[in-house]
Design an enzyme around this catalytic site. Structure first.
Site, PDB file in Angstrom:
ATOM      1  CB  CYS A 102      -0.968   0.000   1.176  1.00 40.88           C
ATOM      2  SG  CYS A 102      -0.306   0.625   2.706  1.00 40.88           S
ATOM      3  CD  GLU A 103      -0.732   5.352  -3.620  1.00 40.97           C
ATOM      4  OE1 GLU A 103      -0.039   5.018  -4.593  1.00 40.97           O
ATOM      5  OE2 GLU A 103      -1.669   6.162  -3.692  1.00 40.97           O
ATOM      6  CG  HIS A 105       0.026   2.642   6.223  1.00 38.06           C
ATOM      7  ND1 HIS A 105      -1.215   2.550   5.629  1.00 38.06           N
ATOM      8  CD2 HIS A 105      -0.106   3.532   7.241  1.00 38.06           C
ATOM      9  CE1 HIS A 105      -2.073   3.334   6.253  1.00 38.06           C
ATOM     10  NE2 HIS A 105      -1.432   3.948   7.238  1.00 38.06           N
ATOM     11  CD  GLN A 143      -8.272  -4.670  -2.888  1.00 37.81           C
ATOM     12  OE1 GLN A 143      -7.839  -4.749  -1.730  1.00 37.81           O
ATOM     13  NE2 GLN A 143      -9.337  -5.330  -3.280  1.00 37.81           N
ATOM     14  CG  HIS A 171      -5.410  -3.754   2.386  1.00 38.25           C
ATOM     15  ND1 HIS A 171      -4.880  -2.788   1.569  1.00 38.25           N
ATOM     16  CD2 HIS A 171      -6.323  -4.415   1.636  1.00 38.25           C
ATOM     17  CE1 HIS A 171      -5.453  -2.855   0.370  1.00 38.25           C
ATOM     18  NE2 HIS A 171      -6.333  -3.833   0.390  1.00 38.25           N
ATOM     19  CB  CYS A 173      -1.681  -0.686   6.481  1.00 38.87           C
ATOM     20  SG  CYS A 173      -2.980  -0.540   5.269  1.00 38.87           S
TER      21      CYS A 173
HETATM   22 ZN   LIG Z   1      -2.044   1.226   4.090  1.00 38.35          ZN
END
Ligand SMILES: [Zn+2]
Length: 211
Positions: A102-103, A105, A143, A171, A173
């Site tokens: 994920c961009e 975290h 996503q 995810h 995060c």
């Molecule tokens: Zn994230």
């Protein structure tokens, strides 16, 4: 004097271009130094035995996480085949495992992609669909965008009658930080062409994915 002014203008123009273009990429040594800084920031000693080689290993791992930036979807989707034997039904490749980051975290999100298309006289090697997923997954992503990019690339390069893409992912995060929801699954889907217009076709896609 005139010359001087002219040069000044050129330099200003060059600076403007530089500001617009991407920042220069740091060297591998600089990237490893950044990881060393992070280790120090945690209060750890980057010189101790177990951590001495960690910056090198982390950056090597990032080579894999970010391998998609150096790959071009157009190359993967360049070769298509016209010998379909008249097949014009849906082609679904489901449960393609993917790993992305994920961009927000840089935490992993891991899941499965289900990708279908309706041929318009041409088909593509099935493994190419899996490779397409990897190209976009191995970048910093959301996503939502990952779903859109897979859909758009397939539509653009293969030009089928329609594309359906559904992603299901966990995810990290959300699992290991923040709200700490261990079992939540995020589902995204995107449709083009016939899949967008035809409710029955879309239902068939969902049924095949579930089945
Ligand atoms: Zn994230």
């Amino acid at each position: 004097m005139t010359k001087k002014i002219a040069r000044k203008k050129t330099t200003a123009a060059a600076a403007k271009t530089r500001a617009k273009s991407k920042p220069t990429r740091p060297t591998r040594t600089e990237a490893e130094a950044a990881i060393r800084t992070l280790i120090e920031w945690m209060g750890e000693d980057p010189a101790r035995e177990g951590l001495r080689d960690t910056p090198r290993r982390v950056i090597k791992a990032f080579d894999e996480y970010c391998a998609g930036y150096d790959m071009n979807p157009a190359d993967v989707l360049a070769k298509t085949f016209s010998e379909t034997g008249g097949y014009d039904g849906p082609v679904l490749v489901k449960c393609i495992e993917f790993e992305s980051r994920c961009e927000h975290h840089m935490a992993p999100f891991i899941g499965k992609a289900h990708v279908a298309y309706i041929p318009n006289g041409r088909i593509i090697g099935l493994s190419k669909i899996a490779r397409l997923v990897d190209i976009y997954a191995r970048r910093l992503q959301t996503q939502e965008r990952l779903t859109s990019e897979i859909t758009a690339a397939l539509q653009k390069h293969l030009k089928p009658k329609g594309v359906a893409v559904m992603l299901e992912a966990e995810h990290f995060c959300m699992k290991v930080r923040g709200v700490h929801k261990d079992h939540s699954i995020t589902v995204t889907s995107r449709f083009t062409g016939t899949y967008q217009k035809d409710d029955d076709l879309r239902e068939e896609f969902f049924a095949q994915v579930r089945g």
